[in-house]
Design a protein around this motif. Structure first.
Motif, PDB file in Angstrom:
ATOM      1  N   ILE A   6       1.261  -0.690  -0.005  1.00 50.92           N
ATOM      2  CA  ILE A   6       0.057  -0.106   0.159  1.00 50.92           C
ATOM      3  C   ILE A   6       0.870   1.132   0.146  1.00 50.92           C
ATOM      4  O   ILE A   6       1.461   1.086   0.609  1.00 50.92           O
ATOM      5  N   GLY A   7       0.769   1.922  -1.323  1.00 50.98           N
ATOM      6  CA  GLY A   7       1.126   2.934  -1.732  1.00 50.98           C
ATOM      7  C   GLY A   7       2.286   3.341  -2.747  1.00 50.98           C
ATOM      8  O   GLY A   7       2.519   1.362  -3.104  1.00 50.98           O
ATOM      9  N   THR A  58      -7.583 -11.957   1.427  1.00 52.08           N
ATOM     10  CA  THR A  58      -6.710 -12.465   2.449  1.00 52.08           C
ATOM     11  C   THR A  58      -5.374 -12.713   2.468  1.00 52.08           C
ATOM     12  O   THR A  58      -4.817 -13.518   2.600  1.00 52.08           O
ATOM     13  N   ALA A  59      -4.863 -11.728   1.732  1.00 49.06           N
ATOM     14  CA  ALA A  59      -3.489 -11.938   1.714  1.00 49.06           C
ATOM     15  C   ALA A  59      -3.203 -12.118   2.879  1.00 49.06           C
ATOM     16  O   ALA A  59      -3.583 -11.309   3.662  1.00 49.06           O
ATOM     17  N   ASP A  60      -1.690 -12.688   2.898  1.00 46.73           N
ATOM     18  CA  ASP A  60      -1.356 -12.702   4.138  1.00 46.73           C
ATOM     19  C   ASP A  60      -0.500 -11.569   4.851  1.00 46.73           C
ATOM     20  O   ASP A  60      -0.517 -11.388   5.490  1.00 46.73           O
ATOM     21  N   ILE A  61       0.104 -10.407   4.138  1.00 43.00           N
ATOM     22  CA  ILE A  61       0.578  -9.334   4.716  1.00 43.00           C
ATOM     23  C   ILE A  61       0.439  -7.962   4.156  1.00 43.00           C
ATOM     24  O   ILE A  61       0.250  -7.897   3.238  1.00 43.00           O
ATOM     25  N   PHE A  62       0.078  -6.731   4.865  1.00 41.31           N
ATOM     26  CA  PHE A  62      -0.254  -5.742   3.945  1.00 41.31           C
ATOM     27  C   PHE A  62       0.921  -4.626   4.344  1.00 41.31           C
ATOM     28  O   PHE A  62       1.296  -4.215   5.929  1.00 41.31           O
ATOM     29  N   GLU A  77      -9.436   2.084   6.244  1.00 37.94           N
ATOM     30  CA  GLU A  77     -10.522   1.458   4.964  1.00 37.94           C
ATOM     31  C   GLU A  77      -9.797  -0.011   4.401  1.00 37.94           C
ATOM     32  O   GLU A  77     -10.389  -0.278   4.394  1.00 37.94           O
ATOM     33  N   ALA A  78      -8.361   0.235   4.463  1.00 38.45           N
ATOM     34  CA  ALA A  78      -8.247  -1.259   4.592  1.00 38.45           C
ATOM     35  C   ALA A  78      -8.272  -2.444   4.776  1.00 38.45           C
ATOM     36  O   ALA A  78      -8.750  -3.079   4.719  1.00 38.45           O
ATOM     37  N   GLY A 101      -7.714  -2.122  17.641  1.00 38.82           N
ATOM     38  CA  GLY A 101      -8.517  -2.026  16.860  1.00 38.82           C
ATOM     39  C   GLY A 101      -8.903  -2.119  15.995  1.00 38.82           C
ATOM     40  O   GLY A 101     -10.415  -2.275  15.209  1.00 38.82           O
ATOM     41  N   LEU A 102      -8.174  -2.483  14.701  1.00 39.74           N
ATOM     42  CA  LEU A 102      -8.018  -2.549  13.250  1.00 39.74           C
ATOM     43  C   LEU A 102      -8.257  -3.527  12.768  1.00 39.74           C
ATOM     44  O   LEU A 102      -8.831  -4.212  12.114  1.00 39.74           O
ATOM     45  N   VAL A 103      -7.123  -4.013  13.285  1.00 41.48           N
ATOM     46  CA  VAL A 103      -6.658  -5.641  12.750  1.00 41.48           C
ATOM     47  C   VAL A 103      -6.747  -6.687  14.314  1.00 41.48           C
ATOM     48  O   VAL A 103      -5.184  -5.953  15.308  1.00 41.48           O
TER      49      VAL A 103
END
Length: 259
Positions: A6-7, A58-62, A77-78, A101-103
């Motif tokens: 992301i970026g 379902t990707a392993d890592i963002f 958002e992500a 709190g997001l993931v």
């Protein structure tokens, strides 16, 4: 391991190429501009998008390599529909708990280096600093970082903030002084190339001496005759004059402080 990047800026370009070069599969590249996403995705054999909701759930890592200002909103958002996935940011000054709190699983993978799109760096030489929400996640992030860097360390958010501040002083501020010097020389018909041997030797010295031991120049001994003359030469740039005066005083103060 499938990675979503992301970026698509300078850090993302260097990290993405390093990961890709080590055989990691980068499935998607997101950027707020389609052109930037496409440019990097083409290099990495990935799918590009400027719509964050199009990213796979379902990707392993963002991995987030966006500006500090954009990180909170982009992460929020992500995270929608991806609460069980691993989120990692790459920022020096942003806290680990930006993802709290997001993931469920999250971490930091901060590569301390200056980056550009035009010149890819050798990532194996870059120290990478890790922090994570739990021990298992920390190990996962450390293992990933170790595939691209030969120097991986665990560092707390508080320590990383000071590390980033030190990096700004040692890199960004110093480079601005280069820019000031280049402007001065060009104004008087000289090339900045004349500075390169001096810059190279100064950089070499701090590999064997402490910065304070390596410091030279009129400010160390506070030679007022030289300092006053050079301050006067900066008369057309009042801000530069003030920087010169304050820096000279600060150098002298450091030179006389007991460690």
């Amino acid at each position: 391991m499938e990675i979503v990047l992301i970026g698509a800026g300078r850090l993302a370009t260097n990290l993405g190429n390093a990961l890709h070069g080590r055989g990691h599969h980068i499935g998607w590249v997101y950027s707020r501009t389609a052109q930037s996403a496409e440019a990097l995705a083409t290099q990495l054999g990935a799918t590009a998008t400027d719509d964050i909701h199009m990213l796979p759930a379902t990707a392993d890592i963002f991995i987030f390599a966006v500006s500090d200002a954009a990180l909170p909103s982009v992460a929020t958002e992500a995270a929608k529909g991806r609460e069980r996935q691993l989120f990692v940011h790459t920022a020096g000054s942003m806290p680990l708990d930006i993802f709290q709190g997001l993931v469920e699983r999250y971490g930091v993978m901060y590569p301390m280096q200056t980056f550009s799109r035009e010149k890819l760096v050798d990532f194996t030489e870059i120290p990478v600093f890790i922090e994570a929400s739990d021990d298992a996640t920390c190990q996962t992030v450390c293992d990933l970082a170790a595939t691209v860097s030969s120097s991986v360390s665990i560092l707390s958010t508080e320590q990383r903030r000071y590390l980033h501040l030190a990096a700004v002083l040692a890199c960004n501020f110093v480079n601005h002084c280069y820019d000031m010097a280049a402007t001065l020389l060009e104004r008087h018909g000289m090339s900045f190339d004349a500075m390169l041997p001096l810059i190279d030797e100064t950089s070499r010295k701090v590999h064997t001496l402490s910065p304070r031991e390596a410091q030279t120049g009129p400010a160390v001994r506070y030679d007022t005759n030289v300092i006053e003359r050079q301050t006067a030469l900066l008369g057309e740039w009042p801000d530069s004059q003030r920087i010169y005066e304050m820096m000279s005083k600060h150098i002298h103060q450091y030179a006389t402080i007991e460690k």
